[in-house]
Design a protein around this motif. Structure first.
Motif, PDB file in Angstrom:
ATOM      1  N   LYS A   1       0.807  -1.227   0.000  1.00 16.71           N
ATOM      2  CA  LYS A   1       0.000   0.000   0.000  1.00 16.71           C
ATOM      3  C   LYS A   1       0.838   1.274   0.000  1.00 16.71           C
ATOM      4  O   LYS A   1       0.312   2.357  -0.267  1.00 16.71           O
ATOM      5  CB  LYS A   1      -0.914   0.003   1.227  1.00 16.71           C
ATOM      6  CG  LYS A   1      -1.963  -1.106   1.179  1.00 16.71           C
ATOM      7  CD  LYS A   1      -2.858  -1.019   2.401  1.00 16.71           C
ATOM      8  CE  LYS A   1      -3.899  -2.135   2.423  1.00 16.71           C
ATOM      9  NZ  LYS A   1      -4.470  -2.317   3.763  1.00 16.71           N
ATOM     10  N   GLY A   2       2.114   1.149   0.347  1.00 15.21           N
ATOM     11  CA  GLY A   2       2.931   2.370   0.359  1.00 15.21           C
ATOM     12  C   GLY A   2       4.360   2.100   0.787  1.00 15.21           C
ATOM     13  O   GLY A   2       4.672   1.061   1.374  1.00 15.21           O
ATOM     14  N   PHE A   3       5.219   3.066   0.441  1.00 11.72           N
ATOM     15  CA  PHE A   3       6.650   2.972   0.778  1.00 11.72           C
ATOM     16  C   PHE A   3       7.069   4.211   1.563  1.00 11.72           C
ATOM     17  O   PHE A   3       6.636   5.319   1.238  1.00 11.72           O
ATOM     18  CB  PHE A   3       7.508   2.943  -0.494  1.00 11.72           C
ATOM     19  CG  PHE A   3       7.344   1.706  -1.334  1.00 11.72           C
ATOM     20  CD1 PHE A   3       8.222   0.628  -1.186  1.00 11.72           C
ATOM     21  CD2 PHE A   3       6.332   1.626  -2.286  1.00 11.72           C
ATOM     22  CE1 PHE A   3       8.085  -0.509  -1.979  1.00 11.72           C
ATOM     23  CE2 PHE A   3       6.194   0.495  -3.078  1.00 11.72           C
ATOM     24  CZ  PHE A   3       7.072  -0.574  -2.927  1.00 11.72           C
ATOM     25  N   LEU A   4       7.932   4.005   2.537  1.00 11.91           N
ATOM     26  CA  LEU A   4       8.547   5.141   3.218  1.00 11.91           C
ATOM     27  C   LEU A   4      10.063   5.005   3.086  1.00 11.91           C
ATOM     28  O   LEU A   4      10.650   4.042   3.584  1.00 11.91           O
ATOM     29  CB  LEU A   4       8.149   5.178   4.698  1.00 11.91           C
ATOM     30  CG  LEU A   4       8.668   6.411   5.455  1.00 11.91           C
ATOM     31  CD1 LEU A   4       7.961   7.692   4.986  1.00 11.91           C
ATOM     32  CD2 LEU A   4       8.484   6.240   6.970  1.00 11.91           C
TER      33      LEU A   4
ATOM     34  N   LYS B   1       2.485   3.907  -8.697  1.00 13.20           N
ATOM     35  CA  LYS B   1       1.497   2.855  -8.385  1.00 13.20           C
ATOM     36  C   LYS B   1       0.915   3.021  -6.985  1.00 13.20           C
ATOM     37  O   LYS B   1      -0.274   2.815  -6.785  1.00 13.20           O
ATOM     38  CB  LYS B   1       2.150   1.481  -8.510  1.00 13.20           C
ATOM     39  CG  LYS B   1       2.340   1.033  -9.970  1.00 13.20           C
ATOM     40  CD  LYS B   1       2.890  -0.379 -10.012  1.00 13.20           C
ATOM     41  CE  LYS B   1       3.672  -0.623 -11.281  1.00 13.20           C
ATOM     42  NZ  LYS B   1       4.628  -1.720 -11.132  1.00 13.20           N
ATOM     43  N   VAL B   2       1.754   3.326  -6.010  1.00 11.73           N
ATOM     44  CA  VAL B   2       1.279   3.595  -4.644  1.00 11.73           C
ATOM     45  C   VAL B   2       2.062   4.779  -4.090  1.00 11.73           C
ATOM     46  O   VAL B   2       2.998   5.273  -4.722  1.00 11.73           O
ATOM     47  CB  VAL B   2       1.458   2.368  -3.702  1.00 11.73           C
ATOM     48  CG1 VAL B   2       0.527   1.222  -4.084  1.00 11.73           C
ATOM     49  CG2 VAL B   2       2.906   1.895  -3.683  1.00 11.73           C
ATOM     50  N   LYS B   3       1.671   5.180  -2.890  1.00 14.49           N
ATOM     51  CA  LYS B   3       2.291   6.361  -2.286  1.00 14.49           C
ATOM     52  C   LYS B   3       3.746   6.075  -1.866  1.00 14.49           C
ATOM     53  O   LYS B   3       4.049   5.031  -1.304  1.00 14.49           O
ATOM     54  CB  LYS B   3       1.469   6.723  -1.054  1.00 14.49           C
ATOM     55  CG  LYS B   3       1.569   8.177  -0.665  1.00 14.49           C
ATOM     56  CD  LYS B   3       0.488   8.494   0.385  1.00 14.49           C
ATOM     57  CE  LYS B   3       0.654   9.863   0.978  1.00 14.49           C
ATOM     58  NZ  LYS B   3       0.626  10.974   0.046  1.00 14.49           N
ATOM     59  N   VAL B   4       4.622   7.019  -2.162  1.00 14.35           N
ATOM     60  CA  VAL B   4       6.014   6.945  -1.705  1.00 14.35           C
ATOM     61  C   VAL B   4       6.332   8.244  -0.977  1.00 14.35           C
ATOM     62  O   VAL B   4       6.173   9.327  -1.544  1.00 14.35           O
ATOM     63  CB  VAL B   4       7.003   6.785  -2.885  1.00 14.35           C
ATOM     64  CG1 VAL B   4       8.444   6.766  -2.372  1.00 14.35           C
ATOM     65  CG2 VAL B   4       6.702   5.528  -3.690  1.00 14.35           C
TER      66      VAL B   4
ATOM     67  N   SER C   1       1.876   8.755   9.956  1.00 18.05           N
ATOM     68  CA  SER C   1       1.378  10.084   9.581  1.00 18.05           C
ATOM     69  C   SER C   1       1.516  10.377   8.091  1.00 18.05           C
ATOM     70  O   SER C   1       0.709  11.085   7.517  1.00 18.05           O
ATOM     71  CB  SER C   1       2.076  11.159  10.398  1.00 18.05           C
ATOM     72  OG  SER C   1       3.439  11.209  10.026  1.00 18.05           O
ATOM     73  N   LYS C   2       2.544   9.826   7.456  1.00 19.10           N
ATOM     74  CA  LYS C   2       2.780  10.187   6.045  1.00 19.10           C
ATOM     75  C   LYS C   2       2.153   9.206   5.068  1.00 19.10           C
ATOM     76  O   LYS C   2       1.909   9.549   3.917  1.00 19.10           O
ATOM     77  CB  LYS C   2       4.291  10.266   5.766  1.00 19.10           C
ATOM     78  CG  LYS C   2       4.975  11.398   6.479  1.00 19.10           C
ATOM     79  CD  LYS C   2       6.440  11.481   6.088  1.00 19.10           C
ATOM     80  CE  LYS C   2       7.063  12.723   6.703  1.00 19.10           C
ATOM     81  NZ  LYS C   2       7.919  13.453   5.799  1.00 19.10           N
ATOM     82  N   ILE C   3       1.925   7.956   5.504  1.00 20.13           N
ATOM     83  CA  ILE C   3       1.447   6.947   4.551  1.00 20.13           C
ATOM     84  C   ILE C   3       0.095   6.355   4.977  1.00 20.13           C
ATOM     85  O   ILE C   3      -0.856   6.342   4.194  1.00 20.13           O
ATOM     86  CB  ILE C   3       2.469   5.784   4.406  1.00 20.13           C
ATOM     87  CG1 ILE C   3       3.858   6.308   4.061  1.00 20.13           C
ATOM     88  CG2 ILE C   3       1.977   4.732   3.407  1.00 20.13           C
ATOM     89  CD1 ILE C   3       4.170   6.485   2.600  1.00 20.13           C
ATOM     90  N   ILE C   4       0.024   5.891   6.220  1.00 22.13           N
ATOM     91  CA  ILE C   4      -1.161   5.103   6.607  1.00 22.13           C
ATOM     92  C   ILE C   4      -2.377   5.992   6.855  1.00 22.13           C
ATOM     93  O   ILE C   4      -3.448   5.766   6.311  1.00 22.13           O
ATOM     94  CB  ILE C   4      -0.848   4.248   7.863  1.00 22.13           C
ATOM     95  CG1 ILE C   4       0.327   3.299   7.562  1.00 22.13           C
ATOM     96  CG2 ILE C   4      -2.085   3.428   8.271  1.00 22.13           C
ATOM     97  CD1 ILE C   4       0.783   2.469   8.730  1.00 22.13           C
ATOM     98  N   ASN C   5      -2.191   7.053   7.656  1.00 22.33           N
ATOM     99  CA  ASN C   5      -3.345   7.861   8.063  1.00 22.33           C
ATOM    100  C   ASN C   5      -3.565   9.075   7.170  1.00 22.33           C
ATOM    101  O   ASN C   5      -3.826  10.161   7.652  1.00 22.33           O
ATOM    102  CB  ASN C   5      -3.171   8.311   9.518  1.00 22.33           C
ATOM    103  CG  ASN C   5      -2.990   7.123  10.440  1.00 22.33           C
ATOM    104  OD1 ASN C   5      -3.535   6.038  10.190  1.00 22.33           O
ATOM    105  ND2 ASN C   5      -2.206   7.316  11.491  1.00 22.33           N
ATOM    106  N   VAL C   6      -3.412   8.920   5.884  1.00 21.39           N
ATOM    107  CA  VAL C   6      -3.705  10.075   5.017  1.00 21.39           C
ATOM    108  C   VAL C   6      -4.748   9.716   3.960  1.00 21.39           C
ATOM    109  O   VAL C   6      -4.951   8.561   3.660  1.00 21.39           O
ATOM    110  CB  VAL C   6      -2.433  10.627   4.306  1.00 21.39           C
ATOM    111  CG1 VAL C   6      -1.658  11.532   5.249  1.00 21.39           C
ATOM    112  CG2 VAL C   6      -1.569   9.513   3.785  1.00 21.39           C
TER     113      VAL C   6
END
Ligand SMILES: Cc1ncc(C[n+]2csc(CCOP(=O)(O)OP(=O)(O)O)c2C)c(N)n1
Ligand code: SF4
Lengths: 356, 260
Positions: A303-306, A326-329, A351-356
């Motif tokens: 679902k996302g990369f940090l 493709k997903v949030k980075v 804060s930057k990936i999951i809860n936005v």
């Protein structure tokens, strides 16, 4: 023989160079890597293996001593930290252009400018994008433990000779300075005979002379040379990508981090999972060639990369290119020599990936 | 003797060194660079050390030295030839290593590498072409340009604000690491003969392992000086040589004192 020791990263890399059969080291003191040259001297490296160790008058001189010595087909290295590596950029471009194998260690410190002497990863762009002039690449290895500081020395030499290209070990002040247990490999004797068909040794009767240069005044010739270099870089991307995937199989969120940041992210994965977040870590070991394919594959199912770095956000650009929207980075970084805590990293993921 | 006699092998008195190939030099006609490369080739051939020599080229008009000489050559970046030569010699101590550098290369951008190679007493031969100007880039001022000298970047003459001409050989002679320092020229046959002896000495010295040998050649740059080759040589005699006097400056590690 192989041996278990408690060592600083900088000492381990010097010991590994002696054991890897390095023929020459040329360097200039700078914190946080001065222990490298100090170790060679204290350990009487020259007496142990016959290798040359010389303190140069500057990093500019170091890199060109490396250039000269590497022209003979021997295993040659230098080390420095950020400002000194900046001074070497012209030389690295020449080494890549003339296709000379060598090993360079950068124990990165905080910048820009004189900055400070704390750990940083602010030299990523310079390392992987070509900090000097022209189209060239370095093979870039990122150790995240003292063990890897040792293990990557023979690996870097192998890759450098395989591709006739300079290899860079990109460490940081933390990996260079911290002490850990290290399993030192069995010493490899120094090469007694140079078989590289390109190495200068004095023109042998009946053989063509050998020239080491990066100059070709004919633009068509120069374009051809560039195409040859590019083909080499593509072959590296095809055959020599290295990475470590930690708990990525069922992960929904991926930290991407190298060096000391990867160590912190390993803890962050554990903390996140304790909170019920399925986190994993992709640790690029080669920063060039970058594990683009692996990231692209993960992008199809997470679902996302940090990207977690000790910088304002450098590697994150390569993660974004690989993930291709493709997903949030996102990026989380500390700068100036501050190292992030694993708790901060998990909070940033939330804060930057999951809860936005 | 008629022509058929003259060309007989037994009457041969001079031939081009086999260490130089047949490629046409890229130098301007009359330039001293070509003579110096010829002398290097002759010395290497006469010492019979072709298979033991590694040359280091620099960036300047001599950059293509690897094209003309049948020797293994490493081409250094601008100013870094002394460091490159150090790297080679340190890992290949049994080879003869020489660097060939212009005055911009050796005495401006590469001053640090040059001074420190001399100071460490690297067991190499540094060959220094002092033509008082940057030839390759089109005749700009060099650290060796004389006071009042007109160049592309000092069109009204070098003045004091632009610094003073530097006598590099005298500078390096002060360093303990230099064993032999000499200043030569190649624009007359007599000078060429002397210069060749000096160059040979500088190569022979590498066998002794006693330090660095430094051979300066004061040469013309007729293109940069904007003079015909003959006028350039006259200008060299009248202006360059009084400031850069010829002769040995240091022999066997000792500075030569001139009797007054
Ligand atoms: C880093 C760098 N700066 C500048 C140049 C441009 N450049 C090439 S040759 C040269 C000067 C050459 O003069 P000199 O060393 O006196 O040799 P000459 O051509 O007179 O024989 C300069 C400035 C370069 N190649 N690299
Ligand atoms: S520019 Fe000057 S130094 Fe260069 S080849 Fe011509 S005359 Fe010689």
């Amino acid at each position: 023989m192989a041996e278990l020791r408690l060592m600083k990263g900088n000492e381990a890399i010097a010991e590994a160079a002696i054991r890897a059969g390095a023929d020459g080291y040329f360097g200039y003191p700078i914190t946080p890597q001065s222990e490298v040259l100090e170790y060679f001297m204290a350990e009487n490296a020259t007496e142990r293996t016959g290798m040359v160790v010389l303190q140069a008058e500057s990093e500019v001189a170091s890199i060109y001593m490396v250039y000269g010595a590497a022209s003979t087909g021997k295993k040659i290295m230098t080390s420095s930290s950020s400002p000194g590596i900046s001074l070497m950029q012209e030389g690295l471009s020449y080494l890549a252009g003339a296709e000379l194998p060598c090993l360079v260690l950068n124990v990165v410190r905080g910048g820009p400018g004189l900055g400070d002497i704390q750990p940083s990863q602010g030299d990523y762009f310079q390392s992987v994008k070509g900090g000097g002039h022209g189209d060239y690449k370095l093979i870039v290895l990122a150790p995240s433990s003292v063990q890897e500081m040792s293990d990557f020395v023979p690996l870097a030499f192998d890759l450098a000779f395989k591709y006739r290209n300079p290899a860079l070990i990109l460490a940081d002040g933390a990996i260079g300075q911290m002490m850990e247990k290290v399993d030192l490999f069995e010493p490899i004797p120094r090469k007694t005979e140079i078989t590289e068909p390109w190495a200068v040794k004095g023109k042998q009767p009946g053989e063509p002379k050998r020239t080491i240069t990066s100059l070709d005044l004919d633009p068509y010739g120069m374009e051809k040379h560039n195409e040859h270099l590019q083909a080499k870089y593509r072959a590296m991307e095809e055959n020599d990508v290295r990475y470590e995937a930690i708990q990525c199989d069922d992960a929904e969120y991926i930290f991407v981090a190298y060096g000391v940041s990867a160590r912190i992210c390993q803890k962050a994965v554990q903390l996140a999972r304790e909170k019920g977040i399925k986190a994993g870590l992709l640790r690029p070991i080669t920063l060039f060639p970058f594990p683009k394919k692996q990231l692209a594959e993960l992008a199809d199912r997470v679902k996302g990369f940090l990207a977690v770095e000790l910088s304002a956000g450098q590697m994150v650009e390569d993660v974004r290119l690989a993930v291709n929207g493709k997903v949030k980075v996102e990026h989380f970084g500390r700068m100036g020599g501050i190292v992030h805590s694993p708790f901060e990293v998990v909070a940033a993921l939330e804060s930057k990936i999951i809860n936005v | 003797m008629d022509i058929n006699e003259i060309i007989k092998e037994e009457n041969l008195v001079y031939r081009k060194s086999a260490v130089l190939n047949d490629k046409v030099f890229n130098f301007c006609p009359g330039c001293g660079h070509g003579v110096v490369q010829k002398l290097i080739a002759e010395v290497v051939e006469e010492m019979n050390i072709e298979s033991e020599v590694i040359g280091v080229g620099s960036v300047g008009c001599s950059v293509l030295v690897y094209e003309f000489m049948e020797l293994d050559v490493v081409s250094a970046a601008h100013g870094r030839a002394a460091a490159v030569a150090t790297g080679i010699k340190r890992v290949m101590p049994d080879k003869y290593v020489f660097s060939l550098q212009g005055d911009g290369d050796l005495a401006a951008i590469g001053t640090s590498e040059s001074i420190h190679a001399c100071n460490r007493g690297e067991n190499i031969t540094m060959i220094f072409i002092n033509n008082g100007i940057y030839g390759m880039t089109g005749g700009q001022m060099a650290p060796t340009s004389l006071h009042g000298m007109k160049t592309a970047t000092s069109p009204y003459g070098r003045n004091e604000a632009m610094g003073h001409p530097i006598r590099m050989s005298d500078v390096v002679a002060q360093l303990e690491g230099t064993y032999y320092v000499t200043r030569q020229a190649v624009h007359t046959p007599a000078m060429v003969r002397k210069a060749k002896k000096a160059l040979r000495q500088a190569f022979e010295n590498q066998k002794l392992n006693k330090g660095l040998s430094f051979v300066e050649f004061v040469t013309n740059c007729n293109s940069g000086w904007k003079l015909s080759p003959i006028k350039a040589n006259q200008w060299l005699d009248q202006h360059m040589l009084p400031f850069y006097p010829l002769g040995d400056i240091k022999t066997e590690g000792v500075i030569v004192t001139k009797d007054k």
